[in-house]
Design a protein around this motif. Structure first.
Motif, mmCIF file in Angstrom:
data_model
loop_
_atom_site.group_PDB
_atom_site.id
_atom_site.type_symbol
_atom_site.label_atom_id
_atom_site.label_comp_id
_atom_site.label_asym_id
_atom_site.label_seq_id
_atom_site.Cartn_x
_atom_site.Cartn_y
_atom_site.Cartn_z
ATOM 1 N N THR A 66 0.846 -1.193 0.000
ATOM 2 C CA THR A 66 0.000 0.000 0.000
ATOM 3 C C THR A 66 0.879 1.241 0.000
ATOM 4 O O THR A 66 1.987 1.248 0.530
ATOM 5 C CB THR A 66 -0.905 0.030 1.240
ATOM 6 N N HIS A 67 0.357 2.279 -0.620
ATOM 7 C CA HIS A 67 1.112 3.518 -0.711
ATOM 8 C C HIS A 67 0.394 4.586 0.089
ATOM 9 O O HIS A 67 -0.820 4.579 0.195
ATOM 10 C CB HIS A 67 1.187 3.979 -2.158
ATOM 11 N N SER A 68 1.159 5.509 0.620
ATOM 12 C CA SER A 68 0.511 6.645 1.265
ATOM 13 C C SER A 68 -0.061 7.538 0.175
ATOM 14 O O SER A 68 0.233 7.368 -1.000
ATOM 15 C CB SER A 68 1.508 7.408 2.133
ATOM 16 N N MET A 112 5.439 3.006 -16.546
ATOM 17 C CA MET A 112 6.535 2.506 -15.716
ATOM 18 C C MET A 112 6.453 3.121 -14.333
ATOM 19 O O MET A 112 6.677 2.450 -13.324
ATOM 20 C CB MET A 112 7.882 2.843 -16.373
ATOM 21 N N THR A 113 6.128 4.405 -14.293
ATOM 22 C CA THR A 113 6.057 5.080 -13.006
ATOM 23 C C THR A 113 4.922 4.499 -12.163
ATOM 24 O O THR A 113 5.063 4.303 -10.960
ATOM 25 C CB THR A 113 5.837 6.587 -13.223
ATOM 26 N N ARG A 114 3.808 4.198 -12.833
ATOM 27 C CA ARG A 114 2.660 3.643 -12.121
ATOM 28 C C ARG A 114 3.034 2.313 -11.462
ATOM 29 O O ARG A 114 2.572 1.992 -10.377
ATOM 30 C CB ARG A 114 1.495 3.442 -13.094
ATOM 31 N N MET A 115 3.899 1.536 -12.139
ATOM 32 C CA MET A 115 4.312 0.256 -11.568
ATOM 33 C C MET A 115 5.080 0.465 -10.276
ATOM 34 O O MET A 115 5.109 -0.399 -9.407
ATOM 35 C CB MET A 115 5.176 -0.522 -12.581
ATOM 36 N N ILE A 116 5.738 1.612 -10.155
ATOM 37 C CA ILE A 116 6.544 1.853 -8.958
ATOM 38 C C ILE A 116 5.754 2.571 -7.872
ATOM 39 O O ILE A 116 5.742 2.136 -6.716
ATOM 40 C CB ILE A 116 7.800 2.690 -9.321
ATOM 41 N N VAL A 117 5.070 3.655 -8.211
ATOM 42 C CA VAL A 117 4.431 4.451 -7.154
ATOM 43 C C VAL A 117 2.938 4.203 -7.013
ATOM 44 O O VAL A 117 2.307 4.764 -6.112
ATOM 45 C CB VAL A 117 4.662 5.969 -7.368
ATOM 46 N N GLY A 118 2.364 3.366 -7.888
ATOM 47 C CA GLY A 118 0.935 3.105 -7.768
ATOM 48 C C GLY A 118 0.101 4.099 -8.559
ATOM 49 O O GLY A 118 0.620 5.075 -9.084
ATOM 50 N N PRO A 119 -1.212 3.818 -8.656
ATOM 51 C CA PRO A 119 -2.064 4.568 -9.567
ATOM 52 C C PRO A 119 -2.590 5.905 -9.029
ATOM 53 O O PRO A 119 -3.267 6.632 -9.758
ATOM 54 C CB PRO A 119 -3.223 3.603 -9.821
ATOM 55 N N ARG A 159 0.388 10.954 -6.265
ATOM 56 C CA ARG A 159 1.773 10.471 -6.240
ATOM 57 C C ARG A 159 2.322 10.347 -7.659
ATOM 58 O O ARG A 159 3.471 10.679 -7.939
ATOM 59 C CB ARG A 159 1.840 9.092 -5.567
ATOM 60 N N LEU A 160 1.448 9.855 -8.527
ATOM 61 C CA LEU A 160 1.880 9.512 -9.880
ATOM 62 C C LEU A 160 2.303 10.747 -10.693
ATOM 63 O O LEU A 160 3.361 10.750 -11.329
ATOM 64 C CB LEU A 160 0.724 8.791 -10.585
ATOM 65 N N LEU A 161 1.491 11.796 -10.664
ATOM 66 C CA LEU A 161 1.799 12.966 -11.497
ATOM 67 C C LEU A 161 3.170 13.564 -11.171
ATOM 68 O O LEU A 161 3.991 13.745 -12.073
ATOM 69 C CB LEU A 161 0.690 14.018 -11.388
ATOM 70 N N PRO A 162 3.451 13.859 -9.876
ATOM 71 C CA PRO A 162 4.782 14.421 -9.594
ATOM 72 C C PRO A 162 5.913 13.443 -9.925
ATOM 73 O O PRO A 162 6.941 13.846 -10.483
ATOM 74 C CB PRO A 162 4.764 14.718 -8.105
#
Lengths: 343, 330
Positions: free
Chosen positions: A3-5, A278-285, A289-292
């Motif tokens: 889970t991501h914050s 690729m970024t979504r795979m790391i930081v989640g959807p 979080r994703l945009l920055p």
């Protein structure tokens, strides 16, 4: 799945920034002309601290050629990825991107029209081309979406991609058509279509930076709304999002940003498509979080791609679009394959 | 899609160069296409004779050609130089020299070559360069009873061959010989007075920074002229026309810069633009104001005007002012 914050922590921002800076440094130090790292660093320091740069080869190459180019490439990478990410969120479509939808080629049509008819703002070079590119990027986006809605209100992947392909072809033929009738402007147009970030000047850096600050901020501010869109437009409406307004504003920001990038660096494919994935795979959807995160990863990716373009065939230059498309295609197939397999 | 666009752009660029006559772009593919002298070279139309064009094809003509279509600018120039301008009944859209050609009907050339347009002009011979020709086009033309003669000059000797070839096609062998001799004389004269020892370098800029820098490397007319001028091409290690980076130019620090950008009459001239580039101030040529805007068609078309180009380049480098070389003040 971990889970991501909700938002990126300060330390995570610091890490992203550090990696970006290191990449930038690497890209400034390495190039087709070998310059000792020590000289490079001292020139960078002089430039950034506003001291006069020594008039020798290393000073000239670093301060006036590589530094602006690397900065321009980084900013363009960040902008294009952000645009791709916002469009994917808005349309709930993993294949949405300026280049697949045809927005970039629409922007090219605008730029080519500006060149062919000599539309320009006196005293501000590039302004005419840029304004037309932005306008046509927006018009293309409107046409593509209007058509897609007409054909398929749920905006399925197939519909959007098909319309994108058709629009891309249409734009290329319009460009060919304009070129055929352009008379003595033919040369300018052909050269423009070949243009790249290779000749980036300090002015270009400020232009993209300005555009990214304005339109990027707009997009980032709508992260929450994009999250709501991700679940569905009805859902967004139900949680109190002004769907029409948000859509319109995000689309204007996206087309403006793409227009600026295309008028300065030409069409660079795949960045806006691959990087958000690729970024979504790391930081989640989560878009907050994703945009920055996409901003940073886009910058890193494009800087590295440009580095390859500069050194692979030295002293010859390769077009950056060739590198992004080759890497992009493989990464794309890999992602597609692994996600399908996981199902 | 992107790659295709890319390729198209590059092809279009090459084509532009080819059409404006930059035959030097290709590496020498037809090396020994020697013109085998015709059998009986008489004045107009008595005996049939055979010429071998520069791709090695034998072409038999019933007599000296009186109706000719020239698709390539350089062939058109050669035709006029050998005094056979009156045989020209059609010209490629990029043929613009000498001024008289303006009254001759144009036909499309290169990838847009339109066979119907050419046939309608009823020529006996079509002159084209090897880049502009496909097998199908040649076949279609010969089926219509039109002979295709291909010139393919990639160096100055090749230009002599092309002049000789075209001269014999129109039955002007003597004039062709005279043109060749005068070109040779011009080059010899210049070479004789060149003091350079090959230690100074020259950089040819084919396309300006705004559109990405392209230069002329080895195997181009510009490279050959640099050698004759006692200079070294700064990008002699690059083959043909190639895109290069600013940093390479700055590092190679040429003593002379020649741009062939055509001034569009707005803003900075090509020379001013180069002189004002950021980061280029460390280059010797820029410091000395040794930047010259050469006539793009003169230096890149494989025709008789290469001798003129050579003279203006000589005037620029050694500054005897014979051609009024335009050298920018620093």
């Amino acid at each position: 799945m971990k889970t991501h914050s909700l938002i990126l922590k300060l330390s995570q921002y610091a890490l992203l920034l550090l990696v970006t800076l290191c990449t930038a440094l690497l890209c400034i130090c390495v190039g087709s002309v070998n310059i000792p790292a020590k000289d490079t660093l001292s020139v960078i320091w002089d430039t950034l601290s506003g001291q006069p740069v020594e008039e020798n080869v290393s000073g000239a190459v670093i301060a006036f050629v590589r530094l602006p180019r690397v900065l321009c490439v980084a900013l363009a990478g960040a902008s294009l990825s952000l645009c791709g990410c916002a469009m994917q969120g808005l349309l709930r479509n993993p294949l949405a991107d300026g280049s697949t939808l045809g927005v970039s080629s629409g922007a090219s049509v605008g730029a080519v029209l500006a060149i062919a008819f000599g539309i320009s703002v006196p005293g501000v070079p590039l302004a005419g081309t840029m304004a037309m590119a932005m306008l046509f990027a927006f018009l293309s986006l409107m046409i593509i979406l209007a058509l897609s809605y007409r054909l398929d209100a749920s905006l399925s992947t197939n519909t959007i991609i098909l319309i994108g392909i058709v629009f891309n072809m249409f734009s290329s033929s319009v460009i060919s058509l304009i070129t055929s009738f352009a008379g003595d402007k033919v040369k300018d147009i052909v050269f423009w279509t070949m243009g790249s970030l290779a000749d980036s000047s300090v002015t270009d850096v400020w232009t993209i930076l300005g555009a990214l600050l304005i339109f990027g901020t707009v997009i980032l501010r709508y992260a929450k709304e994009l999250n709501a869109f991700a679940i569905g437009e009805d859902n967004a409406r139900n949680v109190g999002v002004d769907v029409k307004k948000v859509k319109l504003i995000v689309m204007i920001a996206v087309s403006a940003l793409i227009g600026v990038c295309v008028s300065i660096g030409g069409v660079i494919g795949f960045v806006g498509l691959i990087i958000p994935h690729m970024t979504r795979m790391i930081v989640g959807p989560n878009h907050r979080r994703l945009l920055p995160a996409t901003l940073f990863s886009g910058a890193i990716f494009l800087m590295l791609a440009d580095l390859l373009a500069r050194i692979i065939l030295k002293p010859l230059e390769l077009h950056i679009g060739v590198v992004t498309s080759v890497i992009g295609s493989f990464v794309f197939i890999f992602i597609f394959y692994t996600t399908r397999k996981a199902k | 899609m992107k790659c295709t666009k890319q390729t198209t752009a590059i092809l279009a660029f090459c084509l532009l160069l080819a059409l404006s006559g930059c035959g030097g772009a290709q590496s020498a593919s037809v090396s020994d296409s020697e013109l085998e002298a015709s059998q009986t070279e008489t004045a107009a139309g008595e005996t049939s004779f055979t010429v071998t064009d520069m791709t090695g094809r034998d072409i038999t003509l019933d007599g000296a050609a009186t109706r000719v279509v020239a698709l390539t600018a350089s062939d058109c120039e050669i035709l006029y130089a050998v005094g056979a301008g009156d045989t020209l009944v059609g010209r490629g859209e990029y043929c613009d020299y000498p001024d008289e050609v303006a009254s001759i009907p144009t036909v499309q050339s290169g990838e847009n070559t339109n066979i119907e347009q050419i046939i309608a002009l009823k020529p006996e011979v079509v002159l084209m360069s090897s880049m502009a020709q496909t097998e199908e086009q040649v076949e279609a033309l010969s089926n219509a009873g039109i002979q295709v003669v291909v010139s393919d000059a990639t160096d100055i000797d090749g230009v002599y061959t092309a002049i000789e070839l075209i001269g014999s096609v129109v039955g002007r062998g003597d004039q062709a010989e005279a043109v060749i001799q005068s070109m040779k004389q011009a080059f010899t004269d210049i070479e004789a007075k060149v003091p350079g020892d090959g230690s100074k370098t020259i950089y040819f800029e084919v396309s300006p920074l705004e559109y990405g820098l392209w230069t002329a490397g080895s195997g181009t007319f510009m490279d050959e002229m640099a050698t004759m001028l006692g200079l070294k091409n700064a990008f002699a290690d690059v083959e043909g026309w190639a895109e290069i980076s600013q940093e390479q130019v700055i590092e190679r620090n040429p003593d002379y810069i020649v741009t062939i950008t055509i001034y569009d009459g707005q803003g900075d001239t090509p020379v001013e633009e180069i002189m004002g580039r950021q980061g280029w101030q460390s280059i010797t040529a820029v410091q000395n104001g040794a930047v010259f805007n050469a006539d793009s068609n003169e230096v890149s078309r494989p025709g008789p005007r290469l001798a003129d180009a050579m003279e203006s380049l000589y005037g620029f480098v050694y500054g005897d002012g014979s051609t009024g070389a335009e050298t920018a003040a620093a």
